[in-house]
Design a protein around this motif. Structure first.
Motif, PDB file in Angstrom:
ATOM      1  N   LYS A  32       0.828  -1.183   0.000  1.00  0.00           N
ATOM      2  CA  LYS A  32       0.000   0.000   0.000  1.00  0.00           C
ATOM      3  C   LYS A  32       0.869   1.240   0.000  1.00  0.00           C
ATOM      4  N   LEU A  42       0.319   4.039   1.656  1.00  0.00           N
ATOM      5  CA  LEU A  42       0.486   4.553   3.011  1.00  0.00           C
ATOM      6  C   LEU A  42       1.582   3.811   3.761  1.00  0.00           C
ATOM      7  N   GLU A  72      -4.391   9.615   5.120  1.00  0.00           N
ATOM      8  CA  GLU A  72      -5.306   8.487   5.278  1.00  0.00           C
ATOM      9  C   GLU A  72      -6.767   8.954   5.221  1.00  0.00           C
ATOM     10  N   GLY A 113      -7.354  10.398   1.520  1.00  0.00           N
ATOM     11  CA  GLY A 113      -7.104   9.481   0.421  1.00  0.00           C
ATOM     12  C   GLY A 113      -7.674   8.089   0.594  1.00  0.00           C
ATOM     13  N   LYS A 114      -8.052   7.746   1.818  1.00  0.00           N
ATOM     14  CA  LYS A 114      -8.556   6.401   2.065  1.00  0.00           C
ATOM     15  C   LYS A 114      -9.978   6.421   2.620  1.00  0.00           C
ATOM     16  N   ASP A 115     -10.180   7.177   3.713  1.00  0.00           N
ATOM     17  CA  ASP A 115     -11.504   7.239   4.327  1.00  0.00           C
ATOM     18  C   ASP A 115     -12.468   8.087   3.500  1.00  0.00           C
ATOM     19  N   GLN A 141     -11.697  11.789  -4.091  1.00  0.00           N
ATOM     20  CA  GLN A 141     -10.796  11.867  -2.956  1.00  0.00           C
ATOM     21  C   GLN A 141      -9.361  11.921  -3.464  1.00  0.00           C
ATOM     22  N   LEU A 181      -4.730   7.740  -3.941  1.00  0.00           N
ATOM     23  CA  LEU A 181      -3.757   6.827  -3.340  1.00  0.00           C
ATOM     24  C   LEU A 181      -3.809   5.465  -4.012  1.00  0.00           C
ATOM     25  N   ASP A 196      -5.013   2.835  -2.960  1.00  0.00           N
ATOM     26  CA  ASP A 196      -4.641   1.789  -2.007  1.00  0.00           C
ATOM     27  C   ASP A 196      -5.560   0.576  -2.085  1.00  0.00           C
ATOM     28  N   SER A 197      -6.751   0.754  -2.638  1.00  0.00           N
ATOM     29  CA  SER A 197      -7.669  -0.376  -2.727  1.00  0.00           C
ATOM     30  C   SER A 197      -7.400  -1.245  -3.950  1.00  0.00           C
ATOM     31  N   TYR A 229      -0.858   1.181  -6.403  1.00  0.00           N
ATOM     32  CA  TYR A 229      -0.443   2.126  -5.370  1.00  0.00           C
ATOM     33  C   TYR A 229       0.763   2.967  -5.770  1.00  0.00           C
ATOM     34  N   GLY A 288      -0.408   6.239  -6.818  1.00  0.00           N
ATOM     35  CA  GLY A 288      -0.760   7.063  -5.672  1.00  0.00           C
ATOM     36  C   GLY A 288       0.454   7.720  -5.042  1.00  0.00           C
TER      37      GLY A 288
END
Length: 591
Positions: A136, A138, A178, A181-183, A190, A193, A195-196, A200, A203
């Motif tokens: 990831k 992050l 976080e 970019g994630k929540d 957003q 990133l 990350d999903s 990555y 990102g």
């Protein structure tokens, strides 16, 4: 309103361990001796403090309780603590020097005080985690903490002395990354990133482009508010708060005007940060009224009240409260209005869900970005929001940001492609368009400010800190294993008396198959040779010698012909090996 004073006070330390002994330093040609009881920045947490014994001609710049630099005013000026600039002595009330009382007790160990900019706590290049292939963004960025703190989150004093930023910290950066970019923040977009997904690396490069611009806009000066930086002949218009470089922030509305903030002429706000330096212009301010705001004269370090306009023509500061704030200096009624709609009170009024700051009205109080109780995170998140909205969503004239980001990462990552990508991206942030000269059609040679610094920052983060090329090289599929080589044509050696190596051990993980050459048996002495047997119908000639004929310790010519007979691979031996065998044989004969 969320306002804080620029200067914070704390009680003088009572511990004996904080007492400084006398020390000397040279200021010009004067040698000064500071009182042993004087502790720089003990009472002024952030601001300026007069150096005792200088009659206000010299002072320390304090930041978070530490002396960052020692400054002086040019004669006949002295430092005016009340107004925070150098002023004429007859207009300054210089505070008295601090009395110390009894001398330092001899039992205490002396502690040397700071005379120049203190040495900051070093950040060592501690070994970082190896790239997590398929991991990831992050996680990988977090593994580079030391490098980000040392080379990215770095600020400078007016004298060019570097120190680790106090307003932009790594922990708040990671937390905000976080969240944004994630929540997410309740919008349909957003911060990139990825990350999903397995993308990555895109990102991380997007984050590098964001930081490369933030380093120029705010981190390098350790500021949250936009600095007054446009000058003409050393004069900085106070009305630059309304807009710099021929801009008018309160008139820059969104196209559909759906998100734009309303301008309240009665707003009165003063920024909490300004450019470092004794003679630098003061913080921006806005207030009602059409009075001439005047200008700041850096030659004298004093304000001058006169009819003096900025490059847009404004001489007052009424309604001029929408200057830049946060990591990317988000400015004007459109961008701050969008911030209020998606992250603030405006979103609640529109019925949006998961609004992060439902109680903050960024239109009525834009200074909340820098002075509210949550300013540490807002500085980052305001910039990340603008990047997500204005840069990542940009698509025009055949140039789409996300497509260009992927093309750059998927390409050769060479310097020219790196330069082209970050240059276009920085133009979008600064001018709202990506092509050269798009914001200045009358002079296409005029580029955005500090473009070379933005390029250098991006290059450093991508190639030196994140090592994107190495990550991509490790992610690349490995080439197929080559076909095995054909078996060695060396004749097999078999013997009923010799056990094959490891033939009784089960090899659960055997290594490569190695063909063993047959052992070379010792050559018996010549008198042990069996009688010569002449094959029938085979004439004995020099060309066809009998086996074993004319074989002695010095003649191995005939042994070569035995290489392919399936019995010996090579039998020839030197005399040095024959002598021990002969000796042993004679010994047994004698017995």
């Amino acid at each position: 309103m969320y306002y804080t004073k620029q200067r914070h006070r704390r009680p003088m330390a009572a511990s004996v361990g904080t007492i400084f002994c006398s020390f000397h330093f040279i200021a010009g040609q004067v040698v000064l001796e500071l009182p042993w009881c004087f502790e720089p920045c003990a009472e002024v947490y952030t601001g300026n403090v007069i150096i005792p014994g200088t009659q206000c001609a010299m002072y320390f710049e304090c930041h978070c309780g530490k002396a960052k630099a020692k400054r002086s005013c040019s004669a006949p000026l002295v430092f005016d603590v009340a107004n925070n600039y150098c002023n004429y002595a007859d207009q300054v009330e210089c505070p008295p020097d601090v009395p110390c009382g009894p001398s330092l007790p001899p039992s205490l160990s002396p502690v040397t005080a700071v005379t120049e900019t203190p040495t900051l706590s070093p950040v060592t290049d501690a070994p970082t985690a190896s790239p997590i292939i398929g991991g990831k963004a992050l996680e990988y960025i977090a593994s580079k903490r030391a490098l980000f703190q040392k080379y990215v989150l770095k600020s400078y004093t007016a004298a060019g002395v570097s120190y680790q930023s106090t307003l932009y910290t790594f922990d708040e950066f990671m937390t905000s990354l976080e969240v944004m970019g994630k929540d997410g923040f309740g919008a349909d977009f957003q911060f990139f990133l990825f990350d999903s997904t397995g993308d990555y690396v895109y990102g991380m490069v997007n984050t590098a482009a964001f930081l490369a611009n933030a380093m120029v806009e705010s981190i390098s000066t350790d500021s949250c508010d936009e600095n007054n930086e446009e000058a003409i002949n050393g004069r900085y218009a106070i009305s630059n708060a309304c807009g710099q470089y021929k801009r008018s922030y309160q008139d820059e509305k969104c196209e559909d005007n759906q998100f734009s903030c309303d301008v309240d002429p009665n707003m009165q706000i003063t920024a909490v940060t300004a450019a470092p330096g004794a003679r630098s212009p003061p913080p921006f301010m806005c207030k009602p009224g059409n009075d001439n705001a005047g200008y700041w004269d850096t030659n004298t370090g004093m304000p001058v009240v006169a009819a003096y306009s900025n490059t847009y023509g404004r001489t007052d500061v009424e309604g001029c409260c929408f200057w830049g704030r946060g990591a990317l200096l988000t400015r004007n009624v459109c961008n701050l209005g969008k911030l209020n709609h998606y992250l603030g009170k405006g979103g609640v009024e529109q019925g949006m869900q998961n609004v992060i700051y439902p109680e903050i009205d960024f239109c009525a109080d834009p200074e909340a970005i820098c002075s509210s109780p949550v300013a540490d995170e807002l500085r980052w998140r305001t910039g990340m929001f603008e990047w997500s909205d204005r840069v990542q969503r940009y698509s025009g004239e055949g140039w789409d940001y996300e497509d260009q980001l992927r093309q750059f990462v998927d390409g050769d990552l060479g310097y020219q492609s790196l330069r082209n990508f970050i240059t276009s991206t920085s133009r979008i942030l600064s001018n709202g368009c990506h092509e050269r000269g798009c914001a200045n059609p009358w002079n296409p040679d005029v580029e955005i400010p500090n473009l070379d610094d933005r390029i250098a920052n991006f290059d450093m983060i991508v190639n030196t800190i994140l090592e994107v090329k190495s990550i991509l090289a490790r992610q690349a599929p490995k080439p197929a294993d080559p076909l095995p080589s054909p078996p060695n044509p060396t004749p097999a050696f078999t013997s009923s008396d010799i056990t094959s190596p490891n033939n009784s051990i089960e090899q659960t993980n055997p290594g490569p198959i190695i063909q063993l050459a047959p052992p070379n048996p010792q050559r018996p002495p010549s008198f042990f040779q069996p009688p010569t047997i002449i094959q029938p119908n085979v004439p004995i000639t020099p060309e066809n010698p009998s086996p074993g004929e004319n074989v002695d310790g010095n003649d191995v010519s005939n042994l070569i012909t035995l290489e392919d007979n399936g019995t010996f691979q090579m039998i020839g031996m030197s005399q040095i090996f024959m002598l021990p065998v002969l000796t042993i044989a004679l010994h047994y004969v004698m017995l």
